[in-house]
Structure formats: structure tokens, C-alpha cells
Design a protein around this motif. Structure first.
Motif, mmCIF file in Angstrom:
data_model
loop_
_atom_site.group_PDB
_atom_site.id
_atom_site.type_symbol
_atom_site.label_atom_id
_atom_site.label_comp_id
_atom_site.label_asym_id
_atom_site.label_seq_id
_atom_site.Cartn_x
_atom_site.Cartn_y
_atom_site.Cartn_z
ATOM 1 N N ARG A 37 0.720 -1.213 -0.100
ATOM 2 C CA ARG A 37 -0.203 0.000 0.040
ATOM 3 C C ARG A 37 0.886 1.194 0.129
ATOM 4 O O ARG A 37 1.919 1.184 0.685
ATOM 5 N N GLU A 38 0.311 2.268 -0.627
ATOM 6 C CA GLU A 38 1.201 3.573 -0.918
ATOM 7 C C GLU A 38 1.406 4.109 0.458
ATOM 8 O O GLU A 38 0.643 4.070 1.556
ATOM 9 N N GLY A 39 2.517 4.445 0.919
ATOM 10 C CA GLY A 39 3.096 4.922 2.251
ATOM 11 C C GLY A 39 3.526 4.011 3.295
ATOM 12 O O GLY A 39 3.997 4.291 4.276
ATOM 13 N N LYS A 40 3.212 2.755 2.958
ATOM 14 C CA LYS A 40 3.350 1.691 3.953
ATOM 15 C C LYS A 40 5.064 1.146 3.521
ATOM 16 O O LYS A 40 5.188 0.949 2.260
ATOM 17 N N ARG A 41 5.542 0.434 4.322
ATOM 18 C CA ARG A 41 6.861 -0.315 4.228
ATOM 19 C C ARG A 41 6.636 -1.703 3.921
ATOM 20 O O ARG A 41 5.899 -2.366 4.676
ATOM 21 N N PRO A 42 7.070 -2.101 2.688
ATOM 22 C CA PRO A 42 6.836 -3.505 2.311
ATOM 23 C C PRO A 42 7.388 -4.879 3.601
ATOM 24 O O PRO A 42 8.536 -4.391 3.793
ATOM 25 N N ALA A 43 6.559 -5.446 3.756
ATOM 26 C CA ALA A 43 6.838 -6.604 4.668
ATOM 27 C C ALA A 43 7.667 -7.655 4.047
ATOM 28 O O ALA A 43 8.405 -8.330 4.931
ATOM 29 N N ARG A 44 7.600 -7.764 2.653
ATOM 30 C CA ARG A 44 8.314 -8.795 2.137
ATOM 31 C C ARG A 44 8.555 -8.356 0.760
ATOM 32 O O ARG A 44 8.031 -7.456 0.186
ATOM 33 N N CYS A 45 9.514 -9.300 0.054
ATOM 34 C CA CYS A 45 9.661 -9.150 -1.222
ATOM 35 C C CYS A 45 8.724 -10.191 -2.144
ATOM 36 O O CYS A 45 8.669 -11.124 -1.827
ATOM 37 N N ALA A 46 8.410 -9.512 -3.297
ATOM 38 C CA ALA A 46 7.522 -10.245 -4.065
ATOM 39 C C ALA A 46 7.943 -10.391 -5.479
ATOM 40 O O ALA A 46 8.526 -9.524 -6.221
ATOM 41 N N PHE A 47 7.799 -11.691 -5.968
ATOM 42 C CA PHE A 47 8.280 -12.225 -7.107
ATOM 43 C C PHE A 47 7.338 -12.651 -7.794
ATOM 44 O O PHE A 47 6.612 -13.802 -7.403
#
Length: 68
Positions: A37-47
Motif C-alpha cells: 500500500r502507498e506510504g507503507k513499508r513492504p513486509a516482504r519481497c514479491a516475485f
């Protein structure tokens, strides 16, 4: 996944071993789920293995705009 990577660019054996050793969880994401989500820090990497993703941004009037 590694076969797809190798189609674009040949990888050295050391690189193949390193990629194979990475921890991963294969999961399906519903079309209504957000990866980030915009403004949120990613919790994981997505491939993305299969399918596609698109980007959506909300305007000041809170209507959704998408770009691919």
C-alpha cells in the motif's frame, strides 16, 4: 523460476546455487489483495511467477486511477 531467469540472461553456477538457497514461500494473491500500500513499508519481497500486477493511485477526490 530459475528457468525463466535464465531465458533472459545466462547465470553462472554460483549464482544459480545462491538463488536456489534463498528461502521462499509460494503463495497465491487474490485479485483484490494489495502487495504493497502507498506510504507503507513492504513486509516482504514479491516475485511474480505467473500473471501480472498493476499500480493504483488515489486522487484527491479518492477515485482510483490505475497505470500499467
Amino acid at each position: 523460476m530459475i528457468r525463466k531467469l535464465c531465458r533472459r540472461h545466462p547465470l553462472a553456477q554460483d549464482d544459480l546455487r545462491e538463488i536456489s538457497a534463498l528461502p521462499f514461500v509460494l503463495r497465491q494473491v487474490a485479485s483484490s489483495d494489495y502487495l504493497v500500500r502507498e506510504g507503507k513499508r513492504p513486509a516482504r519481497c514479491a516475485f511474480i511467477v505467473d500473471g501480472y500486477a498493476y499500480r493504483q493511485k488515489l486522487t484527491a477526490m479518492a477515485s482510483a486511477r490505475s497505470s500499467r
